[in-house]
Design a protein around this motif. Structure first.
Motif, mmCIF file in Angstrom:
data_model
loop_
_atom_site.group_PDB
_atom_site.id
_atom_site.type_symbol
_atom_site.label_atom_id
_atom_site.label_comp_id
_atom_site.label_asym_id
_atom_site.label_seq_id
_atom_site.Cartn_x
_atom_site.Cartn_y
_atom_site.Cartn_z
ATOM 1 N N VAL A 1 8.380 83.899 7.999
ATOM 2 C CA VAL A 1 7.038 84.059 7.442
ATOM 3 C C VAL A 1 5.981 83.757 8.501
ATOM 4 N N ALA A 2 5.015 84.646 8.637
ATOM 5 C CA ALA A 2 3.901 84.433 9.553
ATOM 6 C C ALA A 2 2.833 83.587 8.874
ATOM 7 N N GLY A 3 2.347 82.579 9.584
ATOM 8 C CA GLY A 3 1.306 81.742 8.993
ATOM 9 C C GLY A 3 0.814 80.685 9.962
ATOM 10 N N ASP A 4 -0.395 80.216 9.716
ATOM 11 C CA ASP A 4 -1.037 79.177 10.520
ATOM 12 C C ASP A 4 -0.960 77.873 9.725
ATOM 13 N N LEU A 5 -0.279 76.871 10.256
ATOM 14 C CA LEU A 5 -0.078 75.622 9.527
ATOM 15 C C LEU A 5 -1.382 74.875 9.270
ATOM 16 N N ARG A 6 -2.431 75.231 9.986
ATOM 17 C CA ARG A 6 -3.746 74.628 9.699
ATOM 18 C C ARG A 6 -4.279 75.096 8.344
ATOM 19 N N GLU A 7 -3.691 76.182 7.841
ATOM 20 C CA GLU A 7 -4.061 76.707 6.526
ATOM 21 C C GLU A 7 -2.876 76.605 5.574
ATOM 22 N N PHE A 8 -2.124 75.531 5.666
ATOM 23 C CA PHE A 8 -0.879 75.428 4.930
ATOM 24 C C PHE A 8 -1.083 75.498 3.425
ATOM 25 N N ALA A 9 -1.968 74.658 2.903
ATOM 26 C CA ALA A 9 -2.134 74.584 1.444
ATOM 27 C C ALA A 9 -2.724 75.855 0.858
ATOM 28 N N THR A 10 -3.628 76.495 1.589
ATOM 29 C CA THR A 10 -4.348 77.653 1.043
ATOM 30 C C THR A 10 -3.677 78.986 1.327
ATOM 31 N N GLN A 11 -2.896 79.066 2.411
ATOM 32 C CA GLN A 11 -2.302 80.346 2.791
ATOM 33 C C GLN A 11 -0.782 80.310 2.894
ATOM 34 N N VAL A 12 -0.240 79.343 3.619
ATOM 35 C CA VAL A 12 1.202 79.329 3.880
ATOM 36 C C VAL A 12 1.992 78.989 2.626
ATOM 37 N N ALA A 13 1.631 77.896 1.956
ATOM 38 C CA ALA A 13 2.379 77.482 0.761
ATOM 39 C C ALA A 13 2.391 78.563 -0.320
ATOM 40 N N PRO A 14 1.264 79.190 -0.629
ATOM 41 C CA PRO A 14 1.308 80.273 -1.625
ATOM 42 C C PRO A 14 2.224 81.429 -1.216
ATOM 43 N N ARG A 15 2.281 81.738 0.082
ATOM 44 C CA ARG A 15 3.183 82.794 0.548
ATOM 45 C C ARG A 15 4.630 82.384 0.354
ATOM 46 N N LEU A 16 4.942 81.130 0.630
ATOM 47 C CA LEU A 16 6.312 80.653 0.434
ATOM 48 C C LEU A 16 6.715 80.767 -1.033
ATOM 49 N N VAL A 17 5.811 80.347 -1.917
ATOM 50 C CA VAL A 17 6.093 80.431 -3.356
ATOM 51 C C VAL A 17 6.292 81.887 -3.769
ATOM 52 N N GLU A 18 5.467 82.761 -3.242
ATOM 53 C CA GLU A 18 5.580 84.191 -3.535
ATOM 54 C C GLU A 18 6.938 84.744 -3.115
ATOM 55 N N LEU A 19 7.501 84.155 -2.045
ATOM 56 C CA LEU A 19 8.781 84.627 -1.510
ATOM 57 C C LEU A 19 9.978 83.862 -2.068
ATOM 58 N N GLY A 20 9.743 83.029 -3.090
ATOM 59 C CA GLY A 20 10.859 82.388 -3.768
ATOM 60 C C GLY A 20 10.974 80.900 -3.605
ATOM 61 N N PHE A 21 10.068 80.269 -2.852
ATOM 62 C CA PHE A 21 10.114 78.817 -2.712
ATOM 63 C C PHE A 21 9.937 78.174 -4.079
ATOM 64 N N ASP A 22 10.816 77.224 -4.395
ATOM 65 C CA ASP A 22 10.831 76.575 -5.704
ATOM 66 C C ASP A 22 10.483 75.106 -5.523
ATOM 67 N N VAL A 23 9.312 74.692 -6.034
ATOM 68 C CA VAL A 23 8.865 73.308 -5.857
ATOM 69 C C VAL A 23 9.751 72.315 -6.595
ATOM 70 N N GLY A 24 10.590 72.799 -7.502
ATOM 71 C CA GLY A 24 11.466 71.916 -8.254
ATOM 72 C C GLY A 24 12.798 71.640 -7.578
ATOM 73 N N GLU A 25 13.096 72.373 -6.508
ATOM 74 C CA GLU A 25 14.382 72.196 -5.824
ATOM 75 C C GLU A 25 14.260 71.163 -4.706
ATOM 76 N N PRO A 26 15.339 70.420 -4.422
ATOM 77 C CA PRO A 26 15.316 69.526 -3.261
ATOM 78 C C PRO A 26 15.098 70.343 -2.000
ATOM 79 N N THR A 27 14.146 69.893 -1.183
ATOM 80 C CA THR A 27 13.728 70.678 -0.032
ATOM 81 C C THR A 27 13.649 69.802 1.204
#
Length: 326
Positions: free
Chosen positions: A156-182
């Protein structure tokens, strides 16, 4: 190119430096990584003390990754199976392929980095049959070639300076599950961010991921003679360790997690790791590869790098893990 973009490009170059060091260690037999060669166009033989340090860094990271996968795949832990790994600022890291070779993958594996880095990595993977054949069958090239998407692996392409607003939503869109051990992994990445940016990454993890752990590998001790020289050498290359003075010691690197209410955080410098956690038999094997007569220099260098392993709350997965477990 403005100053910000120029600085980003220099930081991006550190991924190539790390890959060259890793390829050197792999080619000489310090580490077992048959995949890193694909990401290095101009191999170089690093000095013995760099190869030895690369071995300890590689060993520590792989130790935690394998512990995590062994725990989430444990049949005795039916409530927390399979899990996720998120490699922040992954660069040319080959951990996905190494775990795949061992049939030790979690349910999902994400890698995040600047688009310039992910595009180069995606192209390399797609050109190399040894790598491409290890990808999931449902892999798709996306974002104009800068990303790879599948149910089990995503680059995934992303700038970690925008983690909460851009990167995290992209991860969730691609299947990241906040309920799983990570398990999050960050090797010499967060330290290049301003603390206000790296802290926001950790704050998002703290607030949103039910069971989270992280392994960081970063520089420490900026205020002694060697530390000042280290900073000056990096600055001469245009690199600033923007988070180093905010978290300069072993205690402070672990305390940043404890201050957020995380359940556990343990830091160990690379010198201690090499001397106490790499087995005597393994150190003897390394000595047969290359003679190292710069022991004092190696120890001094290794004292200025540290692993920190932390996790947010008690769980069967993370309670069983430790950077200090042989």
């Amino acid at each position: 190119m403005d100053a910000g973009a120029s600085g980003d490009a220099v930081v991006q170059g550190t991924s190539s430096d790390a890959a060259v060091s890793r390829e050197s260690a792999a080619r000489l037999g310090y580490i077992d990584d048959p995949y890193i060669r694909h990401f290095v166009k101009r191999p170089q033989r690093r000095a013995p003390l760099i190869n030895r340090g690369t071995h300890s860094r590689f060993d520590g990271v792989q130790r935690i990754l394998r512990q995590f996968v062994a725990q989430v795949n444990s049949p005795s832990d039916s409530d927390c199976r399979r899990g996720q790994i998120v490699n922040l600022g992954a660069g040319m890291d080959t951990s996905y392929f190494l775990l795949k070779r061992l049939d030790m993958l979690p349910r999902r594996f994400f890698e995040v980095d600047f688009a310039e880095i992910t595009a180069r990595k995606a192209a390399t993977i797609c050109r190399a049959p040894q790598l491409k054949t290890l990808l999931p069958d449902d892999i798709k090239v996306a974002a104009g070639g800068a990303e790879l998407h599948s149910a089990g692996y995503s680059l995934v392409a992303g700038d970690l300076r925008e983690f909460a607003t851009q990167v995290a939503p992209r991860l969730v869109e691609l299947g990241f599950d906040v309920g799983e051990p990570t398990l999050f992994l960050s090797e010499c990445v967060l330290i290049y961010l301003e603390p206000r940016h790296s802290d926001k990454v950790l704050d998002w993890i703290t607030a949103n991921v039910r069971y989270a752990g992280i392994l960081t590998y970063e520089q420490i001790l900026p205020d002694d003679r060697f530390g000042r020289m280290m900073i000056e050498n990096l600055r001469a290359r245009g690199l600033e360790l923007r988070g180093l003075h905010a978290y300069p010691t072993l205690q402070s690197t672990s305390q940043r997690f404890l201050d957020r209410g995380w359940h556990s955080a343990v830091a160990v410098d690379l010198a201690t790791y090499h001397e106490e956690l790499v087995s005597e038999a393994e150190r003897a094997r390394l000595a047969r590869i290359e003679f190292l007569d710069e022991w004092e220099e190696f120890r001094l260098l290794a004292q200025h790098y540290a692993f920190t392993f932390a996790f947010t709350k008690q769980s069967p997965v993370f309670d069983a893990m430790s950077i200090e477990r042989v």
